[in-house]
Each structure stands twice: as structure tokens, then as C-alpha cells.
Design a protein around this motif. Structure first.
Motif, short mmCIF file in Angstrom:
data_model
loop_
_atom_site.label_atom_id
_atom_site.label_comp_id
_atom_site.label_asym_id
_atom_site.label_seq_id
_atom_site.Cartn_x
_atom_site.Cartn_y
_atom_site.Cartn_z
N CYS A 7 46.62 38.49 28.51
CA CYS A 7 45.99 38.33 27.56
C CYS A 7 45.13 36.95 27.45
O CYS A 7 45.64 36.12 27.74
CB CYS A 7 47.06 39.10 26.35
SG CYS A 7 47.57 37.99 26.08
N ALA A 8 44.61 36.85 26.27
CA ALA A 8 43.74 35.81 25.51
C ALA A 8 44.79 35.36 24.54
O ALA A 8 45.66 35.65 23.89
CB ALA A 8 42.73 36.05 25.72
N THR A 9 45.07 33.75 24.71
CA THR A 9 46.01 33.56 24.11
C THR A 9 45.43 33.59 22.87
O THR A 9 46.18 33.91 21.09
CB THR A 9 45.69 32.07 23.81
OG1 THR A 9 44.42 31.30 23.66
CG2 THR A 9 46.35 31.20 24.78
N ASP A 10 44.12 34.06 22.04
CA ASP A 10 44.47 34.34 20.74
C ASP A 10 44.52 36.02 20.28
O ASP A 10 44.13 35.85 19.24
CB ASP A 10 42.27 34.48 20.17
CG ASP A 10 42.13 32.95 20.80
OD1 ASP A 10 42.97 32.05 20.49
OD2 ASP A 10 40.55 32.66 20.97
N ASP A 11 44.87 36.44 21.58
CA ASP A 11 44.62 37.66 21.60
C ASP A 11 47.06 37.84 20.39
O ASP A 11 46.90 38.98 20.41
CB ASP A 11 45.62 38.28 22.68
CG ASP A 11 44.32 39.04 23.37
OD1 ASP A 11 43.22 38.81 22.48
OD2 ASP A 11 44.02 39.26 24.32
N ILE A 12 47.53 37.21 20.39
CA ILE A 12 48.54 36.58 19.62
C ILE A 12 48.60 35.81 18.59
O ILE A 12 48.53 34.36 18.83
CB ILE A 12 50.20 36.41 20.95
CG1 ILE A 12 49.65 37.58 21.99
CG2 ILE A 12 51.37 36.75 20.48
CD1 ILE A 12 50.55 36.49 23.08
N ASP A 13 49.16 36.50 17.58
CA ASP A 13 49.33 35.26 16.32
C ASP A 13 50.28 34.39 16.46
O ASP A 13 51.28 35.00 16.89
CB ASP A 13 48.94 35.69 14.70
CG ASP A 13 47.91 36.76 15.00
OD1 ASP A 13 46.79 36.37 15.18
OD2 ASP A 13 48.30 38.00 14.33
N ILE A 18 53.10 41.43 21.23
CA ILE A 18 52.36 41.79 21.63
C ILE A 18 52.75 42.72 23.02
O ILE A 18 53.79 42.09 23.91
CB ILE A 18 50.98 41.25 21.73
CG1 ILE A 18 50.85 41.08 22.95
CG2 ILE A 18 50.18 41.08 20.69
CD1 ILE A 18 49.17 40.76 23.45
N ARG A 97 43.86 32.02 28.87
CA ARG A 97 44.49 32.77 29.45
C ARG A 97 46.31 32.80 29.02
O ARG A 97 46.56 31.73 29.53
CB ARG A 97 44.08 33.59 30.43
CG ARG A 97 42.54 33.66 30.46
CD ARG A 97 41.62 34.44 29.43
NE ARG A 97 42.81 36.20 29.50
CZ ARG A 97 42.50 37.47 28.91
NH1 ARG A 97 40.86 37.13 28.16
NH2 ARG A 97 42.81 38.29 29.47
#
Length: 103
Positions: A7-13, A18, A97
Motif C-alpha cells: 500500500c501507500a504510506t498515506d493509506d495507513i494513519d 489496515i 510505498r
């Protein structure tokens, strides 16, 4: 096996988790309070409940079913009823990523 683009690093707060599925296996990806990323097996070792539905507090993931806790950095079972450690997998970040080294 090559590193898998999860995933993208921004996909996980930060301080969150996730779900990540690859092939026929499910994993949980975490973003720690100090900015690092981690990956564990996706399901609690006590009962087959997905940890991505759980609560992240600092470096712990709490199972949503019976409130058992694991240290997601090491997979160590930290609070009953869980007593079997989680499997963990190496993670690195490249170009924004989250990459996981899966078996």
C-alpha cells in the motif's frame, strides 16, 4: 521472493491498522506512533478474527473479539486470552510505498 507492494504510506494513519490480502493469505499492516511500518499475520491466534478490525494503541493491537493484545512489532502475545504469538514479516518503505517481504 520479491518484496510485495502492499500500500501507500498515506493509506495507513499513524497508530492505525489496515488489512492487506496477498494470494490466499491475509495480513495486517500497522503505522506506529514513531512513523515506522510493521506487518503481522492478519488473524488473531486465539480465534480467527481479523486484527484490522481491532484497536491500535501505541505498539499494541487489540483483538476486536476478546480484547487480547499483541505487540505488533514482535508479534508477542501480551494479554490473555491470546497466548500464541503472531507471525511478523519484514517491512521497508520505498518511494512512499509500504513493501512487505512475504514467504
Amino acid at each position: 521472493m520479491p518484496w510485495i507492494n502492499a500500500c501507500a504510506t498515506d493509506d495507513i494513519d499513524e497508530e492505525d491498522v489496515i488489512r492487506f490480502d496477498h494470494g490466499d493469505t491475509s495480513y495486517a499492516l500497522y503505522h506506529s506512533p514513531d512513523g515506522d511500518f510493521f506487518c503481522t499475520a492478519g488473524f488473531c491466534t486465539h480465534e480467527k478474527v481479523h486484527l484490522a478490525d481491532g484497536l491500535v494503541m501505541d505498539y499494541l493491537i487489540e483483538c476486536p473479539k476478546h480484547n487480547g493484545q499483541f505487540d505488533y512489532r514482535t508479534g508477542e502475545a501480551r494479554r490473555a486470552p491470546v497466548c500464541v504469538n503472531l507471525r511478523t514479516f519484514p517491512v521497508k518503505v520505498e518511494a512512499g510505498r509500504v513493501m512487505v517481504d512475504l514467504p
